[in-house]
Structure formats: C-alpha cells, structure tokens
Design a protein around this motif. Structure first.
Motif, mmCIF file in Angstrom:
data_model
loop_
_atom_site.group_PDB
_atom_site.id
_atom_site.type_symbol
_atom_site.label_atom_id
_atom_site.label_comp_id
_atom_site.label_asym_id
_atom_site.label_seq_id
_atom_site.Cartn_x
_atom_site.Cartn_y
_atom_site.Cartn_z
ATOM 1 N N ASN A 1 -94.303 34.249 -59.874
ATOM 2 C CA ASN A 1 -94.614 34.389 -58.370
ATOM 3 C C ASN A 1 -95.705 35.229 -58.541
ATOM 4 N N ARG B 1 -98.937 34.196 -60.838
ATOM 5 C CA ARG B 1 -99.318 32.289 -60.173
ATOM 6 C C ARG B 1 -100.669 32.991 -59.006
ATOM 7 N N ARG B 2 -100.759 34.365 -59.148
ATOM 8 C CA ARG B 2 -102.137 34.797 -58.094
ATOM 9 C C ARG B 2 -102.713 35.261 -58.948
ATOM 10 N N ARG C 1 -104.583 31.817 -60.175
ATOM 11 C CA ARG C 1 -105.036 31.415 -58.672
ATOM 12 C C ARG C 1 -106.697 32.489 -59.194
ATOM 13 N N THR D 1 -109.969 29.617 -59.151
ATOM 14 C CA THR D 1 -110.931 29.597 -58.166
ATOM 15 C C THR D 1 -111.995 29.604 -58.245
ATOM 16 N N TYR E 1 -107.991 41.404 -54.250
ATOM 17 C CA TYR E 1 -107.245 40.731 -53.611
ATOM 18 C C TYR E 1 -106.076 40.123 -53.485
ATOM 19 N N ARG F 1 -103.400 36.099 -50.385
ATOM 20 C CA ARG F 1 -104.097 34.423 -50.247
ATOM 21 C C ARG F 1 -105.584 35.770 -50.332
#
Length: 227
Positions: free
Chosen positions: A171, A174-175, A178, A182, A193, A196
């Motif tokens: 997990n 995944r950040r 992203r 993005t 960041y 989110r």
C-alpha cells in the motif's frame, strides 16, 4: 524479455554509501537509456549508531539524501519532461534542521533525529529542484508508516514489527506509483504529498531560503567528496 505484465524490468545495483557507485550507476543509465521518465529516489536506511562513509559523510544522511541528490543531478538532462519522486516522511512537529550542516560528529547521536533530518532534506530538495529545474516535475512523498525492516538495527525495530496500525509495503508503494503516473497538470511541482493530497509542512523550516541554502551545502559536500 517480457512477462505477463509487459517488459521485464532491468536490474541495477549501487551502494549508496559509496558515491563512486552512484556515479557509476548514473553513467550506466545515461549510456543505456535515451530518456528517463521517472526517477524514484526511494532508497532509505536508519542506523543504530553513528557511522561515517568512505566519502566522509554520516551514513544515513548520505544514503537517504546526498546520494539521491547526486544521482538526480547526474541524470538531470535525461529527465527533462519527466519527474523525480523523493520518498520523505511527514515532518514531525519537533523536527530540527540546519541547512548548513549535513554532517554529524557522533556526539549525542540520535538515529531517529538524523533519519528525520535526512527526510526533511528530501522535502527541501524537491522544493528547490522545482525552482532550478522547471523542465522536471519534482515531488516528495510521505509514504505512510509502513511495516518494513528499515529500523531493524535500531531501538524502533519492535515498533515496526508489532504495532497494528502500520500499512503494508504494498500500500505504501502504491502511493509512490500514484505520483509516478498521475498527469503532471494534476500535481504541483515542489510539493510534499500524502496519501491523496499535498501536505503543508511548517514554513519555519520548509521554505525557499532553507531549500536554497541546503542545495548550496549539498553541492559543497559533493565537491569535497571528489577532492
């Protein structure tokens, strides 16, 4: 060579406690790839006790910050139009940071404080790179408190092994992914960041003056390492 998910990734290895290894890695990447879309500065460590590298720097600062700083500079031209994602942490409210002091003499050494300083440097590097390298999207990331063995040699090892609210390495990764994928127009260069949204660290440390001063200190440290 391809697998079920596409091209099999290539593997490279460098010891970030040796800046010569970082330079060799950069040379290999520059001769192998005409373009680099994303550089994820994710290498990290924490030590139990003070240790100095062969280059003369405190080990945690060199591995977590100074070596990625050097690698980013060496790959800068190949990264134009791409992005750099620096793994940091959400700065603690009591974090202290001196942009003119990357070293440590070993007296009163605190592994946690030095680790926090190295990650604060990652945030400041992303801020200053956004100003100096406008052709590269520069970001820093708080990946969450993940259940990894980064603190296996410190007094925090039991915390990272047994505390229930930590997130999984998957997990956390995944950040990072992203931020790597993005669309650039949805992100702010120089920002830190979280899961989110952007995080606003305290401005008494995380400001343009500190970022510029750290950059100068870092370049001086690298120049000393080559002499």
């Amino acid at each position: 060579m391809e697998n079920a998910h596409g091209v099999e990734p290539a593997h490279f290895q460098a010891d970030f406690e040796r800046l010569a290894d970082v330079r060799a890695l950069a040379n290999h990447l520059l001769t192998t790839y005409p373009r680099i879309d994303v550089l994820a500065n994710n290498a990290g460590m924490a030590t139990k006790a003070f240790r100095r590298t062969a280059d003369g720097h405190e080990a945690t600062i060199q591995v977590n910050y100074l070596a990625p700083f050097l690698l980013s500079k060496l790959l800068r031209e190949r990264l134009r139009g791409g992005r750099i994602v620096n793994t940091a942490v959400r700065p603690a409210s009591n974090v202290r940071f001196d942009p003119e002091r990357l070293g440590h003499n070993g007296q009163g050494y605190s592994a946690f404080a030095v680790y926090q300083s190295s990650k604060a440097a990652n945030v400041l590097f992303a801020m200053e790179a956004a100003q100096r390298w406008p052709g590269i999207l520069s970001l820093s990331l708080h990946p969450g408190v993940a259940r990894t063995d980064i603190n296996r040699d410190t007094s925090l090892r039991l915390f990272f092994r047994y505390v229930p609210f930590l997130i999984s390495p998957e997990n956390s990764a995944r950040r990072l992914v992203r931020l790597a994928v993005t669309p650039a127009e949805e992100l702010t260069s120089g920002a830190l960041y979280g899961p989110r949204h952007a995080i606003r660290p305290k401005p008494d440390i995380f400001n343009a003056d500190y970022a510029a001063r750290l950059w100068a200190t870092s370049e001086a440290a690298l120049a000393e390492a080559t002499t």
